[in-house]
Design a protein around this motif. Structure first.
Motif, PDB file in Angstrom:
ATOM      1  N   UNK A 175      -7.545   1.372  10.827  1.00  0.00           N
ATOM      2  CA  UNK A 175      -6.968   1.760   9.533  1.00  0.00           C
ATOM      3  C   UNK A 175      -5.997   0.691   9.037  1.00  0.00           C
ATOM      4  N   UNK A 176      -5.130   0.219   9.935  1.00  0.00           N
ATOM      5  CA  UNK A 176      -4.139  -0.776   9.545  1.00  0.00           C
ATOM      6  C   UNK A 176      -4.811  -2.030   9.004  1.00  0.00           C
ATOM      7  N   UNK A 177      -5.870  -2.471   9.679  1.00  0.00           N
ATOM      8  CA  UNK A 177      -6.587  -3.654   9.227  1.00  0.00           C
ATOM      9  C   UNK A 177      -7.275  -3.405   7.877  1.00  0.00           C
ATOM     10  N   UNK A 178      -7.858  -2.216   7.715  1.00  0.00           N
ATOM     11  CA  UNK A 178      -8.589  -1.909   6.482  1.00  0.00           C
ATOM     12  C   UNK A 178      -7.666  -1.807   5.278  1.00  0.00           C
ATOM     13  N   UNK A 179      -6.435  -1.378   5.493  1.00  0.00           N
ATOM     14  CA  UNK A 179      -5.498  -1.188   4.375  1.00  0.00           C
ATOM     15  C   UNK A 179      -4.541  -2.356   4.216  1.00  0.00           C
ATOM     16  N   UNK A 180      -4.697  -3.387   5.046  1.00  0.00           N
ATOM     17  CA  UNK A 180      -3.720  -4.474   5.075  1.00  0.00           C
ATOM     18  C   UNK A 180      -3.645  -5.236   3.754  1.00  0.00           C
ATOM     19  N   UNK A 181      -4.714  -5.245   2.976  1.00  0.00           N
ATOM     20  CA  UNK A 181      -4.712  -5.981   1.715  1.00  0.00           C
ATOM     21  C   UNK A 181      -3.730  -5.411   0.703  1.00  0.00           C
ATOM     22  N   UNK A 182      -3.385  -4.123   0.848  1.00  0.00           N
ATOM     23  CA  UNK A 182      -2.674  -3.440  -0.235  1.00  0.00           C
ATOM     24  C   UNK A 182      -1.266  -3.980  -0.463  1.00  0.00           C
ATOM     25  N   UNK A 183      -0.518  -4.220   0.594  1.00  0.00           N
ATOM     26  CA  UNK A 183       0.869  -4.673   0.408  1.00  0.00           C
ATOM     27  C   UNK A 183       0.945  -6.029  -0.284  1.00  0.00           C
ATOM     28  N   UNK A 184       0.235  -7.052   0.196  1.00  0.00           N
ATOM     29  CA  UNK A 184       0.278  -8.331  -0.528  1.00  0.00           C
ATOM     30  C   UNK A 184      -0.211  -8.216  -1.967  1.00  0.00           C
ATOM     31  N   UNK A 185      -1.243  -7.407  -2.183  1.00  0.00           N
ATOM     32  CA  UNK A 185      -1.790  -7.276  -3.530  1.00  0.00           C
ATOM     33  C   UNK A 185      -0.805  -6.581  -4.466  1.00  0.00           C
ATOM     34  N   UNK A 186      -0.167  -5.524  -3.982  1.00  0.00           N
ATOM     35  CA  UNK A 186       0.819  -4.825  -4.799  1.00  0.00           C
ATOM     36  C   UNK A 186       2.009  -5.728  -5.114  1.00  0.00           C
ATOM     37  N   UNK A 187       2.427  -6.514  -4.141  1.00  0.00           N
ATOM     38  CA  UNK A 187       3.571  -7.403  -4.361  1.00  0.00           C
ATOM     39  C   UNK A 187       3.238  -8.528  -5.330  1.00  0.00           C
ATOM     40  N   UNK A 188       1.968  -8.850  -5.472  1.00  0.00           N
ATOM     41  CA  UNK A 188       1.571  -9.911  -6.391  1.00  0.00           C
ATOM     42  C   UNK A 188       1.484  -9.428  -7.841  1.00  0.00           C
ATOM     43  N   UNK A 189       1.486  -8.114  -8.036  1.00  0.00           N
ATOM     44  CA  UNK A 189       1.386  -7.565  -9.385  1.00  0.00           C
ATOM     45  C   UNK A 189       2.727  -7.666 -10.111  1.00  0.00           C
ATOM     46  N   UNK A 190       2.678  -7.628 -11.415  1.00  0.00           N
ATOM     47  CA  UNK A 190       3.896  -7.685 -12.219  1.00  0.00           C
ATOM     48  C   UNK A 190       4.727  -6.417 -12.008  1.00  0.00           C
ATOM     49  N   UNK A 191       5.958  -6.605 -11.551  1.00  0.00           N
ATOM     50  CA  UNK A 191       6.798  -5.463 -11.195  1.00  0.00           C
ATOM     51  C   UNK A 191       7.139  -4.614 -12.415  1.00  0.00           C
ATOM     52  N   UNK A 192       7.393  -5.257 -13.548  1.00  0.00           N
ATOM     53  CA  UNK A 192       7.737  -4.494 -14.764  1.00  0.00           C
ATOM     54  C   UNK A 192       6.576  -3.612 -15.196  1.00  0.00           C
ATOM     55  N   UNK A 193       5.360  -4.139 -15.089  1.00  0.00           N
ATOM     56  CA  UNK A 193       4.179  -3.338 -15.449  1.00  0.00           C
ATOM     57  C   UNK A 193       4.050  -2.126 -14.528  1.00  0.00           C
ATOM     58  N   UNK A 194       4.232  -2.374 -13.224  1.00  0.00           N
ATOM     59  CA  UNK A 194       4.132  -1.273 -12.264  1.00  0.00           C
ATOM     60  C   UNK A 194       5.195  -0.208 -12.535  1.00  0.00           C
ATOM     61  N   UNK A 195       6.399  -0.635 -12.839  1.00  0.00           N
ATOM     62  CA  UNK A 195       7.457   0.340 -13.111  1.00  0.00           C
ATOM     63  C   UNK A 195       7.105   1.202 -14.324  1.00  0.00           C
ATOM     64  N   UNK A 196       6.442   0.608 -15.287  1.00  0.00           N
ATOM     65  CA  UNK A 196       6.018   1.382 -16.456  1.00  0.00           C
ATOM     66  C   UNK A 196       4.931   2.379 -16.066  1.00  0.00           C
ATOM     67  N   UNK A 197       3.999   1.937 -15.231  1.00  0.00           N
ATOM     68  CA  UNK A 197       2.940   2.835 -14.762  1.00  0.00           C
ATOM     69  C   UNK A 197       3.512   4.007 -13.965  1.00  0.00           C
ATOM     70  N   UNK A 198       4.562   3.748 -13.194  1.00  0.00           N
ATOM     71  CA  UNK A 198       5.125   4.783 -12.321  1.00  0.00           C
ATOM     72  C   UNK A 198       5.724   5.954 -13.084  1.00  0.00           C
ATOM     73  N   UNK A 199       5.888   5.814 -14.387  1.00  0.00           N
ATOM     74  CA  UNK A 199       6.392   6.920 -15.195  1.00  0.00           C
ATOM     75  C   UNK A 199       5.322   7.992 -15.419  1.00  0.00           C
ATOM     76  N   UNK A 200       4.066   7.639 -15.146  1.00  0.00           N
ATOM     77  CA  UNK A 200       2.978   8.602 -15.316  1.00  0.00           C
ATOM     78  C   UNK A 200       3.042   9.635 -14.198  1.00  0.00           C
TER      79      UNK A 200
END
Length: 606
Positions: free
Chosen positions: A106-131
């Motif tokens: 499981x850890x190996x299969x989900x390992x992509x998520x943290x680097x990918x999330x950190x590479x996204x624009x933080x301001x955009x994500x914060x706006x999405x999190x209001x949903x």
């Protein structure tokens, strides 16, 4: 107390075992789920490279990942729980090992998520999190953003995730040796085991205590080199991981996972060392009570009470429920149900049952408690401790979404120690009989000995062995034994005559704690925070109740230090540790006063 050989697991009454069938009805059902799980992990690959596609895609990923983690939690819990109750069950041991492999997959299969999330624009994500569909994932994302300096590329993260299974080898070797291969021999016709060693070293007969303590230590000494190799491997793994993630050192890396600054650890250790004279005074009082010129280590648990109460499991449930009444009827009723009809607890002592006690929450089924009952006040105290964990879990699940419900180990040890302290306070008030009071002081000191003496000592041990590896030094069995003996000598002072070789192998007797990467210190911070929280009930019980229940219901929504500060405790300061040493000193004072009364009455000789 008569000590007899425990029954086979199959011979335990059903009511003394936990309702593990609520997780999986049969071992075959576990096998089917374990077989299906790896293929179901493939769905995570469909999200790789797409997390920033849209808020809907991100929400789908979070929900899918959460479902998989819940399924994995059930698989791991069932596997570890069935292995715990019978250390000689090779099928259960294999199931536990396979569970670790699934966790690594499981850890190996989900390992992509943290680097990918950190590479996204933080301001955009914060706006999405209001949903609405993403709001519950705001806290995990905030914490992920904090780890930015320590998250590597997707390729490196996948490799680090895949290391979980091979890195688990050291963690598994040590307890396998301890639980399956060691022969501790017999004392008075009774086989020594992890489940009864405390009872044997707490025998009124000094020779029984000595033989049990020495044989238990000797069995570990016989495999000290193998255990040292396992521990050295575990420490090197911690140091490797900390360096791979760009942490200052292994301690900083370990504490960061629970959002604890290093100041908390160092404050605990320094305050503990500054107050060791309280322990030195206790050893002197204990020796006088026992009529000994000087204690030996096998006298540390010798009974002080001539007539300790026999505490049945139902009586313990009643006393715990009575003690927790300041927290309200809803808390008490849920607690009582879990300890009885709910079958949260596996408390029957059976052959080959592993040592210790723990609480394990299996979302969304129920919390579970593992222990071995022996009709004593310490057993009651252990039950109070573990039901504190379980009620913490229950209230976290009730108040928080799954993404926020998992609290840290640091917070967990506060709730468990709080229950023990509150129940003990109730019993001191309701049970005035002198023999009972002595037995209760003895129970309290036994609890403090484990959590406020042994655990800080193990924490000092952990800090030193990690520092040695970080400095490029080796960890041989003789070095580990010498270090442990030196640390124990600090705590014993002149009050205990040591057998340094047998004392030194104490690290080998903690086959789980020392592989949990700086876990032991949290027992000491937990008992300290618990006693400061309890003291607030003397000033304003209702306000203290509300603050404490709020703390339990926060789960993991807040960082543990923030949740504790809201409840009235600041663990970066020495106040809580010093307060708890005051409580400890109070028990020593009580015991000394009772000793003087007995000396004056001629019940014991000076």
């Amino acid at each position: 107390m008569t000590i007899t050989d425990p029954p086979a697991r199959a011979d335990l009454p059903r009511e003394q075992t936990w309702d593990i069938e609520a997780i999986f009805a049969t071992p075959d059902a576990w096998e089917q789920e374990a077989a299906a799980f790896p293929a179901d992990l493939e769905v995570l690959k469909t999200f790789q490279g797409r997390l920033g596609e849209s808020p809907e895609t991100l929400a789908q990923f979070f929900q899918t990942d959460q479902t998989l983690r819940q399924r994995l939690g059930r698989l791991l819990s069932y596997a570890s729980m069935t292995a715990s109750v019978d250390g000689h069950d090779t099928v259960a041991a294999d199931r536990r090992d396979r569970g670790n492999v699934l966790a690594s997959q499981y850890t190996a299969a989900s390992a992509f998520s943290s680097p990918e999330l950190l590479a996204l624009d933080e301001d955009t994500l914060r706006e999405w999190l209001k949903r609405s569909e993403l709001q519950e994932f705001a806290v995990p994302l905030e914490r992920l953003w904090r780890t930015r300096p320590h998250v590597r590329s997707a390729e490196v993260e996948e490799l680090l995730g895949a290391l979980g299974s091979p890195f688990g080898s050291a963690r598994n070797i040590h307890p396998t040796l301890a639980n399956m291969d060691l022969d501790f021999g017999s004392v008075d016709g009774v086989r020594i085991g992890h489940g009864n060693i405390d009872a044997l070293t707490g025998s009124a007969d000094r020779e029984t205590r000595r033989l049990a303590w020495e044989q238990y230590a000797d069995a570990h000494l016989n495999v000290k080199h193998g255990m040292a190799a396992a521990l050295a491997t575990g420490v090197r793994q911690n140091v490797f991981t900390a360096r791979a993630r760009n942490y200052l050192d292994a301690l900083t890396a370990a504490l960061s996972s629970t959002y604890i600054p290093g100041q908390v650890f160092h404050t605990l250790i320094e305050t503990y060392k500054a107050n060791l004279s309280t322990w030195h005074r206790y050893w002197a009082v204990r020796a006088r009570w026992l009529g000994l010129e000087r204690l030996r280590e096998y006298d540390v648990k010798a009974p002080l009470s001539a007539a300790p109460p026999i505490v049945s499991y139902p009586q313990a449930v009643d006393w715990i429920a009575q003690g927790m009444t300041p927290l309200g009827s809803e808390y008490v009723n849920t607690l009582r149900h879990g300890l009885t009809d709910g079958r949260w607890v596996d408390y029957g002592l059976n052959q080959h049952k592993r040592q210790g006690a723990y609480s394990n929450g299996v979302f969304p089924i129920k919390p579970y408690i593992f222990m071995s009952w022996n009709d004593t006040l310490p057993s009651m105290s252990t039950l109070a401790h573990e039901i504190g964990h379980s009620m913490h879990t229950h209230l976290s699940w009730a108040k928080q979404p799954y993404a926020h419900a998992r609290y840290t180990l640091f917070a967990a040890e506060v709730a468990s120690n709080f229950n023990q302290a509150m129940v003990r306070k109730s019993l001191f008030a309701s049970q005035p009989d002198t023999d009972f009071q002595v037995a209760l002081i003895e129970e309290a000191m036994g609890n403090f000995h484990r959590y406020f003496f042994i655990m800080p000592t193990l924490a000092r041990f952990e800090a030193e062995i990690h520092a040695r590896v970080e400095a490029g030094r080796s960890l041989s069995a003789p070095d580990l034994n010498a270090l442990m003996a030196d640390l124990l000598a600090d705590g014993y002072g002149d009050g205990v005559q040591m057998d340094r070789e047998r004392s030194g192998i104490m690290w080998g007797q903690f086959s789980t704690h020392l592989y949990s990467n700086f876990y032991a210190y949290q027992y000491a911070t937990g008992i300290a925070a618990a006693h400061q929280l309890l003291s607030a009930f003397d000033d304003d019980a209702e306000a203290a109740r509300q603050r404490y229940l709020t703390f339990l219901g926060e789960g993991g929504r807040l960082d543990p230090l923030d949740a504790l500060r809201n409840a009235g405790v600041d663990m970066e300061k020495p106040d809580a540790v010093e307060k708890t040493f005051e409580v400890l000193a109070g028990y020593v004072d009580r015991l000394e006063a009772l000793l003087e009364e007995r000396l004056a009455s001629g019940l014991v000789s000076s």
